[in-house]
Design a protein around this motif. Structure first.
Motif, PDB file in Angstrom:
ATOM      1  N   THR A  29     -36.156  46.232 -28.129  1.00  0.00           N
ATOM      2  CA  THR A  29     -35.855  44.899 -27.610  1.00  0.00           C
ATOM      3  C   THR A  29     -35.472  43.908 -28.701  1.00  0.00           C
ATOM      4  O   THR A  29     -34.937  42.837 -28.411  1.00  0.00           O
ATOM      5  N   LEU A  30     -35.777  44.257 -29.986  1.00  0.00           N
ATOM      6  CA  LEU A  30     -35.549  43.376 -31.138  1.00  0.00           C
ATOM      7  C   LEU A  30     -36.291  42.045 -31.000  1.00  0.00           C
ATOM      8  O   LEU A  30     -35.875  41.026 -31.564  1.00  0.00           O
ATOM      9  N   THR A  31     -37.407  42.043 -30.267  1.00  0.00           N
ATOM     10  CA  THR A  31     -38.262  40.851 -30.181  1.00  0.00           C
ATOM     11  C   THR A  31     -39.321  40.909 -31.279  1.00  0.00           C
ATOM     12  O   THR A  31     -39.821  41.986 -31.626  1.00  0.00           O
ATOM     13  N   GLU A 249     -28.549  60.214 -32.544  1.00  0.00           N
ATOM     14  CA  GLU A 249     -28.689  59.188 -31.509  1.00  0.00           C
ATOM     15  C   GLU A 249     -28.878  57.827 -32.174  1.00  0.00           C
ATOM     16  O   GLU A 249     -29.671  57.694 -33.114  1.00  0.00           O
ATOM     17  N   LYS A 250     -28.143  56.829 -31.690  1.00  0.00           N
ATOM     18  CA  LYS A 250     -28.319  55.485 -32.231  1.00  0.00           C
ATOM     19  C   LYS A 250     -29.628  54.900 -31.708  1.00  0.00           C
ATOM     20  O   LYS A 250     -29.904  54.935 -30.514  1.00  0.00           O
ATOM     21  N   LEU A 251     -30.415  54.372 -32.624  1.00  0.00           N
ATOM     22  CA  LEU A 251     -31.719  53.815 -32.266  1.00  0.00           C
ATOM     23  C   LEU A 251     -31.655  52.311 -32.082  1.00  0.00           C
ATOM     24  O   LEU A 251     -32.259  51.751 -31.174  1.00  0.00           O
ATOM     25  N   ALA A 252     -30.932  51.632 -32.942  1.00  0.00           N
ATOM     26  CA  ALA A 252     -30.796  50.183 -32.838  1.00  0.00           C
ATOM     27  C   ALA A 252     -29.571  49.740 -33.621  1.00  0.00           C
ATOM     28  O   ALA A 252     -29.215  50.328 -34.640  1.00  0.00           O
ATOM     29  N   SER A 253     -28.914  48.668 -33.128  1.00  0.00           N
ATOM     30  CA  SER A 253     -27.713  48.146 -33.778  1.00  0.00           C
ATOM     31  C   SER A 253     -27.972  46.762 -34.346  1.00  0.00           C
ATOM     32  O   SER A 253     -28.693  45.958 -33.742  1.00  0.00           O
ATOM     33  N   SER A 254     -27.383  46.485 -35.496  1.00  0.00           N
ATOM     34  CA  SER A 254     -27.417  45.151 -36.103  1.00  0.00           C
ATOM     35  C   SER A 254     -28.831  44.587 -36.157  1.00  0.00           C
ATOM     36  O   SER A 254     -29.118  43.495 -35.672  1.00  0.00           O
ATOM     37  N   VAL A 255     -29.743  45.364 -36.779  1.00  0.00           N
ATOM     38  CA  VAL A 255     -31.140  44.934 -36.821  1.00  0.00           C
ATOM     39  C   VAL A 255     -31.429  43.987 -37.979  1.00  0.00           C
ATOM     40  O   VAL A 255     -32.543  43.503 -38.112  1.00  0.00           O
ATOM     41  N   ALA A 256     -30.461  43.728 -38.830  1.00  0.00           N
ATOM     42  CA  ALA A 256     -30.727  42.872 -39.978  1.00  0.00           C
ATOM     43  C   ALA A 256     -29.438  42.218 -40.457  1.00  0.00           C
ATOM     44  O   ALA A 256     -28.354  42.576 -40.038  1.00  0.00           O
TER      45      ALA A 256
END
Length: 265
Positions: A29-31, A249-256
């Motif tokens: 969720t990137l929260t 598998e992509k886990l998360a995009s643009s996390v930083a």
């Protein structure tokens, strides 16, 4: 880290007016779950050991910060470039004395072994943890170390020509160079097989799951942003490579963003 895929990402960045922030974020969720105010400088290397977070920079902010994730206390060691904790009083750390890198092993508060002239000048190598208090790291001159944290013994293998190496099992390791993975036999360095991954750029290892099946990878891409103060925008994407099926598998995009430090758990 979880037994399978990681669920949290820890990000360090420096805000306006040199205010530092470290925040723990849910990967999906990137929260933000929790936040700490520590200025770790630009692009630090971070590793989690239980409740301890080791933060080493070495470029703009020499030394190491150790953040306690439970009580938010912070310790600072100016001579260190990263500590690996096995227990509270059993650990190893990378150090730089007069521009010469050393690795010091400590047990019950006393130094028990030291490896001199290992080539660490500013930033520490990436360190990967495995079950039963085993860790590994790969030095730029091609030496791969496998350390047993129970008795602080270690093995060294010569594996020259790679960007990084992570331990798989028994006599096998996984190396990366460019966009290609190399399965290696550690004892003689022989390449057992290779696989090229379909990234637009190079990638780095982040961690290996406790069950030994998944490798978390990160890619860093940069683009010109003329209206930005830095004129550049950095983007980090996280992937998981399944060693059993050899799928990605992509886990998360643009996390930083620009100048961050990142690790997962």
């Amino acid at each position: 880290m979880a037994s399978a895929m990681p669920t949290q990402v820890i990000i360090s960045n420096t805000l306006d007016h040199a205010i530092g922030r470290i925040h723990i974020t849910d990967i999906k969720t990137l929260t933000t779950i929790k936040e700490y105010h520590v200025n770790a400088g630009n692009g630090p290397i971070m590793r989690v050991y239980g409740d301890k977070l080791s933060i080493s920079n070495g470029v703009l902010n020499p030394g190491e910060y150790i953040l306690n994730l439970q009580d938010s206390s912070v310790e600072y060691y100016p001579e260190r470039r990263g500590t690996v904790f096995f227990t509270e009083d059993s650990y190893m750390y990378f150090s730089v004395i007069n521009n010469v890198g050393e690795i010091i092993f400590v047990k019950e508060g006393k130094e028990v072994h030291r490896i001199d002239k290992v080539g660490i000048v500013m930033r520490p190598p990436n360190v990967y943890t495995y079950p039963d208090k085993v860790v590994s790291f790969y030095l730029s001159k091609g030496d791969f170390y496998l350390v047993n944290g129970n008795d602080l013994s270690f093995s060294k293998f010569s594996l020259k020509g790679y960007a990084d190496v992570i331990y798989l099992n028994e006599d096998k390791g996984l190396a990366v160079h460019g966009r290609t993975l190399y399965w290696l036999r550690l004892s003689d360095g022989q390449v057992l097989k290779t696989k090229k991954l379909s990234f637009s750029g190079n990638f780095n290892f982040v961690s290996k799951s406790d069950d030994g099946r998944f490798i978390t990878l990160e890619t860093l891409s940069m683009s010109l942003v003329p209206w930005s103060d830095t004129f550049m925008h950095e983007r980090i994407d996280l992937y998981v490579f399944d060693l059993q099926n050899e799928t990605l598998e992509k886990l998360a995009s643009s996390v930083a963003g620009n100048g961050v430090g990142l690790t997962v758990r």
